[in-house]
Design a protein around this motif. Structure first.
Motif, PDB file in Angstrom:
ATOM      1  N   ASP A 182      -5.931  -1.606  -5.081  1.00 53.69           N
ATOM      2  CA  ASP A 182      -4.774  -1.882  -3.598  1.00 53.69           C
ATOM      3  C   ASP A 182      -6.014  -3.453  -3.379  1.00 53.69           C
ATOM      4  O   ASP A 182      -7.083  -2.741  -2.930  1.00 53.69           O
ATOM      5  CB  ASP A 182      -4.637  -0.493  -2.862  1.00 53.69           C
ATOM      6  CG  ASP A 182      -3.908  -1.053  -1.552  1.00 53.69           C
ATOM      7  OD1 ASP A 182      -3.749  -2.365  -1.595  1.00 53.69           O
ATOM      8  OD2 ASP A 182      -2.597  -0.285  -0.567  1.00 53.69           O
ATOM      9  N   GLU A 183      -6.165  -4.612  -3.100  1.00 55.28           N
ATOM     10  CA  GLU A 183      -6.105  -5.375  -3.285  1.00 55.28           C
ATOM     11  C   GLU A 183      -7.846  -5.308  -3.463  1.00 55.28           C
ATOM     12  O   GLU A 183      -8.773  -5.813  -2.524  1.00 55.28           O
ATOM     13  CB  GLU A 183      -5.778  -5.756  -1.977  1.00 55.28           C
ATOM     14  CG  GLU A 183      -4.382  -6.151  -1.361  1.00 55.28           C
ATOM     15  CD  GLU A 183      -4.857  -6.301   0.198  1.00 55.28           C
ATOM     16  OE1 GLU A 183      -5.238  -7.155   0.360  1.00 55.28           O
ATOM     17  OE2 GLU A 183      -3.531  -6.121   0.710  1.00 55.28           O
ATOM     18  N   GLN A 240      -7.128   0.882  -1.652  1.00 55.81           N
ATOM     19  CA  GLN A 240      -7.780  -0.316  -0.750  1.00 55.81           C
ATOM     20  C   GLN A 240      -8.752   0.137   0.235  1.00 55.81           C
ATOM     21  O   GLN A 240      -8.755   1.196   1.009  1.00 55.81           O
ATOM     22  CB  GLN A 240      -6.095  -0.791   0.879  1.00 55.81           C
ATOM     23  CG  GLN A 240      -6.555  -2.230   1.351  1.00 55.81           C
ATOM     24  CD  GLN A 240      -5.206  -2.809   1.925  1.00 55.81           C
ATOM     25  OE1 GLN A 240      -4.104  -1.787   2.289  1.00 55.81           O
ATOM     26  NE2 GLN A 240      -5.423  -3.580   2.861  1.00 55.81           N
ATOM     27  N   THR A 287       0.615  -1.045  -0.208  1.00 57.19           N
ATOM     28  CA  THR A 287       0.007  -0.281   0.100  1.00 57.19           C
ATOM     29  C   THR A 287       0.673   1.326   0.331  1.00 57.19           C
ATOM     30  O   THR A 287       0.362   2.432  -0.558  1.00 57.19           O
ATOM     31  CB  THR A 287      -1.048   0.155   1.048  1.00 57.19           C
ATOM     32  OG1 THR A 287      -1.937  -1.241   1.214  1.00 57.19           O
ATOM     33  CG2 THR A 287      -1.787   0.937   1.062  1.00 57.19           C
TER      34      THR A 287
HETATM   35 MG   LIG Z   1      -2.101  -2.863   2.153  1.00 57.73          MG
END
Ligand SMILES: [Mg+2]
Ligand SMILES: Nc1ncnc2c1ncn2[C@@H]1O[C@H](COP(=O)(O)OP(=O)(O)OP(=O)(O)O)[C@@H](O)[C@H]1O
Length: 235
Positions: free
Chosen positions: A161-162, A87, A45
Motif C-alpha cells: 500500500d503506497e 500504508q 486501502t
Molecule cells: Mg490508502
C-alpha cells in the motif's frame, strides 16, 4: 493465460452508511504485477484490507488460489500465502531490524534464516543495520524493513500500500528495483497501490484505476499511460 491467483468479483465494502467499494472486480495472475491507482479516498486501502480480512465484505467474492477468502480471519488469510504491507510503513519500532524480520517468519515452519538472508540480499542497506532498533532508521529504510518482513513469510502474493509515499526520488528508484526482483527472483505476485504513476507503470503489468469505490479504468500499463490523468480528474 497464467493461472488466476487472486480473483475478486463484484466486491462491495461499507463503513456504516458510507459505501467505500461498489462492485469492484480485479484479478492478479500467478507471476503478475498489478497496480491500483486512483485519487485519495478512492478505496484503494479498503480493497487491500478487504482482501486481507481486515474489513468485512458486504457483497461479492474474493478467491485466492481457488479458495474462498472473504469471511475468513486475517491470520488464516495471511497463512494461506498473502502478505500485506500496510500504508504508512509499519514496523515494530522498539525491535531491531533482525527481530522485525524474524517476526515475518513466525508462520513458516522452516527456512527462516535463509529467507532473512534473501531479504538482506534484496535490501543490503538493512543488513548493516540489523542490530539497530527499527525506529532509529530513516523512513525509507523502515519501508524496506516492512517489505522485507512481508517477504520472509514467503508469500505467493504481496499487497503493497503506497510504498513510495514520502520517499525521496532516489529511494523510489530502490523500491522500483526491489519490486522487479520480488517478481522475478522471489516469484511472488504483486498487487501494488501506487499514486506515483511512473512507478506504477514501470512494473510493466496491468493496472486498475479506482474512483469513488468503482473501477473506472483497467488495462495493460502501456495502454493506461495516456488515460490515467483523465480517469483521475473524472473526465
Ligand atoms: Mg490508502
Ligand atoms: N475506518 C473507516 N471508517 C469510515 N470511513 C472510512 C474508514 N476508512 C476509510 N473510510 C472511507 O472510505 C473511503 C475509501 O478510503 P480508503 O482509505 O480506502 O481510500 P484510499 O484510496 O486508500 O485513499 P488514500 O489515497 O488517501 O490512501 C473514503 O471515503 C474514506 O473516508
Amino acid at each position: 493465460m497464467p493461472e488466476v491467483l487472486l480473483d475478486i468479483v463484484d466486491l462491495s465494502v461499507n463503513y456504516g452508511p458510507v459505501t467505500a467499494l461498489r462492485g469492484v472486480s480485479l484479478q492478479v495472475a500467478q507471476g503478475e504485477a498489478v497496480f491500483l491507482a486512483g485519487p485519495n479516498g478512492a478505496g484503494k486501502t479498503t480493497l487491500l484490507r478487504a482482501i486481507s480480512g481486515l474489513e468485512r465484505v458486504a457483497g461479492g467474492s474474493v478467491r485466492f488460489a481457488g479458495a474462498t477468502l472473504h469471511g475468513r480471519p486475517s491470520w488464516d488469510i495471511a497463512a494461506s500465502g498473502i502478505a500485506h504491507v500496510p500504508q504508512g510503513r509499519r514496523c515494530f519500532g522498539p525491535l531491531t531490524v533482525d527481530e522485525n524480520l524474524r517476526l515475518g517468519g513466525y508462520t513458516r515452519g522452516s527456512g527462516v534464516a535463509e529467507a532473512i538472508d534473501a531479504a538482506y540480499d534484496l535490501f543490503p542497506a538493512l543488513k548493516a543495520k540489523r542490530r539497530q532498533r527499527a525506529e532509529e532508521l530513516s523512513g525509507g529504510q523502515q519501508q524496506m524493513v516492512a517489505i522485507a518482513r512481508a517477504l520472509v513469510a514467503n508469500p505467493r502474493l504481496i499487497l503493497l500500500d503506497e510504498p513510495s509515499l514520502g520517499l525521496a526520488p532516489i529511494l523510489v528508484e530502490d523500491v522500483r528495483v526491489a519490486l522487479h526482483r520480488i517478481l522475478h527472483e522471489f516469484s511472488t505476485s504483486i498487487l501494488l497501490v501506487e499514486q506515483n504513476a511512473r512507478l506504477a507503470l514501470s512494473t510493466g503489468g496491468r493496472g486498475y484505476v479506482l474512483r469513488s469505490g468503482r473501477v473506472v479504468l483497467e488495462g495493460p500499463s502501456t495502454e493506461l499511460e495516456g488515460r490515467m490523468k483523465e480517469a483521475y480528474l473524472g473526465g
